[in-house]
Design a protein around this motif. Structure first.
Motif, mmCIF file in Angstrom:
data_model
loop_
_atom_site.group_PDB
_atom_site.id
_atom_site.type_symbol
_atom_site.label_atom_id
_atom_site.label_comp_id
_atom_site.label_asym_id
_atom_site.label_seq_id
_atom_site.Cartn_x
_atom_site.Cartn_y
_atom_site.Cartn_z
ATOM 1 N N PRO A 29 0.847 -1.204 0.000
ATOM 2 C CA PRO A 29 0.000 0.000 0.000
ATOM 3 C C PRO A 29 0.874 1.242 0.000
ATOM 4 C CG PRO A 29 0.118 -0.910 2.204
ATOM 5 C CD PRO A 29 0.902 -1.841 1.331
ATOM 6 N N TYR A 30 0.382 2.298 -0.647
ATOM 7 C CA TYR A 30 1.204 3.503 -0.709
ATOM 8 C C TYR A 30 0.340 4.760 -0.688
ATOM 9 C CZ TYR A 30 4.776 6.822 -1.980
ATOM 10 O OH TYR A 30 5.635 7.887 -1.953
ATOM 11 N N PHE A 31 0.835 5.757 0.038
ATOM 12 C CA PHE A 31 0.310 7.119 -0.041
ATOM 13 C C PHE A 31 1.498 8.064 0.080
ATOM 14 C CE2 PHE A 31 0.143 5.950 4.442
ATOM 15 C CZ PHE A 31 0.694 7.048 5.081
ATOM 16 N N PRO A 32 1.430 9.248 -0.537
ATOM 17 C CA PRO A 32 2.571 10.168 -0.572
ATOM 18 C C PRO A 32 2.636 11.065 0.655
ATOM 19 C CG PRO A 32 0.801 11.046 -1.882
ATOM 20 C CD PRO A 32 0.308 9.722 -1.348
ATOM 21 N N ARG A 33 3.565 11.976 0.616
ATOM 22 C CA ARG A 33 3.783 12.898 1.728
ATOM 23 C C ARG A 33 2.556 13.762 2.022
ATOM 24 N NH1 ARG A 33 8.641 14.143 3.906
ATOM 25 N NH2 ARG A 33 8.738 15.968 5.272
ATOM 26 N N LEU A 34 1.713 13.971 1.014
ATOM 27 C CA LEU A 34 0.501 14.778 1.192
ATOM 28 C C LEU A 34 -0.462 14.156 2.192
ATOM 29 C CD1 LEU A 34 -0.265 15.720 -2.530
ATOM 30 C CD2 LEU A 34 0.529 17.265 -0.724
ATOM 31 N N TRP B 108 16.216 6.902 5.394
ATOM 32 C CA TRP B 108 15.521 7.692 4.383
ATOM 33 C C TRP B 108 15.350 6.894 3.092
ATOM 34 C CZ3 TRP B 108 13.355 12.202 5.672
ATOM 35 C CH2 TRP B 108 13.913 12.972 6.697
ATOM 36 N N LEU B 109 14.226 7.155 2.390
ATOM 37 C CA LEU B 109 14.008 6.644 1.046
ATOM 38 C C LEU B 109 13.724 7.814 0.107
ATOM 39 C CD1 LEU B 109 11.839 3.459 1.745
ATOM 40 C CD2 LEU B 109 14.268 3.557 1.157
ATOM 41 N N ALA B 110 13.627 7.533 -1.185
ATOM 42 C CA ALA B 110 13.557 8.590 -2.197
ATOM 43 C C ALA B 110 12.360 9.510 -2.033
ATOM 44 C CB ALA B 110 13.558 7.965 -3.587
ATOM 45 N N ASP B 111 11.250 9.007 -1.523
ATOM 46 C CA ASP B 111 10.054 9.846 -1.364
ATOM 47 C C ASP B 111 10.070 10.647 -0.067
ATOM 48 O OD1 ASP B 111 9.686 7.741 0.373
ATOM 49 O OD2 ASP B 111 7.544 7.504 -0.059
ATOM 50 N N ALA B 112 11.216 10.637 0.607
ATOM 51 C CA ALA B 112 11.411 11.349 1.877
ATOM 52 C C ALA B 112 10.655 10.692 3.028
ATOM 53 C CB ALA B 112 11.066 12.827 1.763
ATOM 54 N N SER B 113 10.259 9.455 2.855
ATOM 55 C CA SER B 113 9.721 8.686 3.978
ATOM 56 C C SER B 113 10.878 7.986 4.683
ATOM 57 C CB SER B 113 8.696 7.652 3.500
ATOM 58 O OG SER B 113 9.323 6.652 2.706
ATOM 59 N N VAL B 114 10.603 7.510 5.893
ATOM 60 C CA VAL B 114 11.609 6.756 6.658
ATOM 61 C C VAL B 114 11.013 5.392 6.983
ATOM 62 C CG1 VAL B 114 12.881 6.617 8.832
ATOM 63 C CG2 VAL B 114 12.744 8.796 7.595
ATOM 64 N N ARG B 115 11.709 4.336 6.609
ATOM 65 C CA ARG B 115 11.220 2.966 6.795
ATOM 66 C C ARG B 115 12.387 2.041 7.105
ATOM 67 N NH1 ARG B 115 6.031 3.005 3.205
ATOM 68 N NH2 ARG B 115 6.141 5.084 2.280
ATOM 69 N N TYR B 116 12.036 0.828 7.531
ATOM 70 C CA TYR B 116 13.061 -0.213 7.685
ATOM 71 C C TYR B 116 12.406 -1.585 7.534
ATOM 72 C CZ TYR B 116 11.451 -0.380 12.608
ATOM 73 O OH TYR B 116 10.698 -0.482 13.761
ATOM 74 N N ASN C 20 8.019 4.892 9.463
ATOM 75 C CA ASN C 20 8.177 5.944 10.468
ATOM 76 C C ASN C 20 7.600 7.278 10.011
ATOM 77 O OD1 ASN C 20 9.634 3.926 11.724
ATOM 78 N ND2 ASN C 20 11.280 5.287 12.406
ATOM 79 N N GLY C 21 6.846 7.263 8.918
ATOM 80 C CA GLY C 21 6.218 8.483 8.449
ATOM 81 C C GLY C 21 7.098 9.309 7.528
ATOM 82 N N PHE C 22 6.729 10.593 7.400
ATOM 83 C CA PHE C 22 7.464 11.548 6.564
ATOM 84 C C PHE C 22 7.998 12.661 7.468
ATOM 85 C CE2 PHE C 22 4.473 9.556 3.655
ATOM 86 C CZ PHE C 22 5.236 9.339 2.510
ATOM 87 N N PRO C 23 9.149 12.449 8.092
ATOM 88 C CA PRO C 23 9.684 13.451 9.026
ATOM 89 C C PRO C 23 10.108 14.727 8.303
ATOM 90 C CG PRO C 23 10.781 11.310 9.255
ATOM 91 C CD PRO C 23 10.009 11.272 7.980
ATOM 92 N N ASP C 24 10.379 15.752 9.077
ATOM 93 C CA ASP C 24 10.977 16.977 8.543
ATOM 94 C C ASP C 24 12.293 16.602 7.875
ATOM 95 O OD1 ASP C 24 12.490 19.407 8.259
ATOM 96 O OD2 ASP C 24 11.155 20.340 9.718
ATOM 97 N N LYS C 25 12.478 17.024 6.613
ATOM 98 C CA LYS C 25 13.674 16.647 5.858
ATOM 99 C C LYS C 25 14.969 17.164 6.494
ATOM 100 C CE LYS C 25 11.531 16.304 1.268
ATOM 101 N NZ LYS C 25 11.576 16.793 -0.134
ATOM 102 N N LYS C 26 14.838 18.144 7.387
ATOM 103 C CA LYS C 26 16.048 18.693 8.005
ATOM 104 C C LYS C 26 16.458 17.949 9.276
ATOM 105 C CE LYS C 26 15.181 23.343 6.172
ATOM 106 N NZ LYS C 26 14.946 24.786 6.496
ATOM 107 N N HIS C 27 15.611 17.009 9.691
ATOM 108 C CA HIS C 27 15.954 16.227 10.886
ATOM 109 C C HIS C 27 17.143 15.318 10.595
ATOM 110 C CE1 HIS C 27 11.768 16.585 13.027
ATOM 111 N NE2 HIS C 27 12.441 17.730 12.960
#
Length: 353
Positions: free
Chosen positions: A161-166, A307-315, A334-341
């Motif tokens: 399943p997939y949904f984007p940062r939006l 990090w992955l290419a869509d700016a999500s964090v997973r393992y 782990n969601g879509f954290p702030d890219k500066k974290h």
């Protein structure tokens, strides 16, 4: 005697005329008997379904059975097409007639006839792609005789399943197609989702499928997901407006030829630093589909969020253990954290040369 016969014929003629007047709706009919010896050309496939993987090669079986009484034919036409999911359209794949042969579109240069014998119309396809999944029709035309057979190509792979940062429920059908493409995948078919559900997939968010329907798989019925007193199964919202309706999407991906790996780095990284770190290592930051393929198909297991290419964090956890997806094998999100974290590592993907 003769006057009596003439009188009888006149009476019969008058009777028929009266019937036509009294019952004009009656139709005169004639029965014609046709003797049929059966078809003189048959096309058969020893397998109705074949299974391969992305990057592999496959042979679609198609054998011609021809009546020996038919005269030799130099203009036998063999045509392979791909059927759409609704069977309403056919996409040309390959045509052969005598010395003339032609492949079409994305199949160009990847398909040819096996031709192990004059009666072999089997099609060889190389370098299988995700888009090659589906049903293919072999059609043979020999003069006035013709026949067809359909063969299905299935791919070894994984549905996710997939949904984007939006956020959830933000994709119309065409956005969903692009989202899957961006993550090295395609929109899954119903059959692929059904196989995933049979394998234990349980997901409570509705997503697009390739036929334009919206569905979701439930293995453990519960109140927010159709009701806890319902049976397990695929929940179906039916066909939706591809432009105006918005849902998540179920993507499908298969084996890849490259190397998926967690980059060992002396410190945690922001998203931009993660992208550059993979590039410095001669790779690219990995996509979500590449992680799912490595996890499901290659048993990749790593308890480090990255990090992955869509700016999500997973393992990916293939072997459940304490503090690392203790209850089930899964790709943890782990969601879509702030890219500066500066809190995570990175997963990279390197194509094989």
């Amino acid at each position: 005697m003769v006057p009596l016969l003439i009188c009888a014929l006149v009476s019969l003629s008058v009777a028929e005329s009266n019937l036509d007047i009294l019952y004009p709706e009656l139709e005169h009919s004639r029965t014609i008997y046709v003797t049929e010896n059966g078809p003189k050309l048959n096309v058969v496939a020893e397998q109705a379904k074949i299974v391969s993987r992305r990057g592999g090669n496959v042979t679609f079986p198609c054998q011609i059975q021809r009546d020996q009484q038919l005269p030799p034919s130099r203009k036998m036409r063999i045509k392979w097409t791909k059927l759409t999911s609704d069977y309403l359209k056919e996409v040309d794949v390959f045509v052969s007639m005598g010395y003339h042969k032609r492949s079409y579109g994305s199949f160009h240069g990847r398909v040819h006839l096996q031709s192990s014998s004059p009666m072999d119309a089997s099609l060889v396809m190389t370098d299988i792609t995700l888009d090659d999944y589906g049903r293919y029709k072999c059609e043979v035309i020999d003069g006035l005789e013709d026949d067809t057979v359909v063969v299905s190509l299935e791919l070894e792979g994984v549905v996710f399943p997939y949904f984007p940062r939006l956020g959830r429920y933000n994709l119309n059908f065409y956005d969903a197609e692009r989202a899957c493409r961006d993550q090295d995948a395609v929109v899954a078919s119903f059959d692929q989702l059904y196989d995933a559900w049979r394998g234990g997939m349980d997901w409570c968010n509705a997503g697009w499928l390739s036929d334009g329907s919206v569905q979701y798989p439930i293995s453990t019925p519960r109140e927010p997901c159709g009701g806890k007193n319902t049976l397990p199964g695929i929940r179906n919202y039916g066909l939706r407006d591809k432009d105006k309706s918005h849902y998540d999407v179920f993507c499908f991906t298969s084996f890849h030829k490259g190397k998926f790996y967690y980059l060992i780095h002396p410190s945690k990284l922001t998203y931009d630093e993660a992208v550059r770190a993979c590039q410095k290592d001669g790779a690219q930051i990995a996509k979500v589909g590449q992680m799912f393929a490595a996890w499901k198909l290659n048993k990749y297991d790593r308890c480090d969020a990255g990090w992955l290419a869509d700016a999500s964090v997973r393992y990916p956890i293939y072997h459940p253990r304490r503090r690392c997806s203790a209850t089930e094998a899964a790709v943890r999100f782990n969601g879509f954290p702030d890219k500066k974290h500066k809190l995570y590592g990175v997963y990279c993907y390197k194509e094989n040369n």
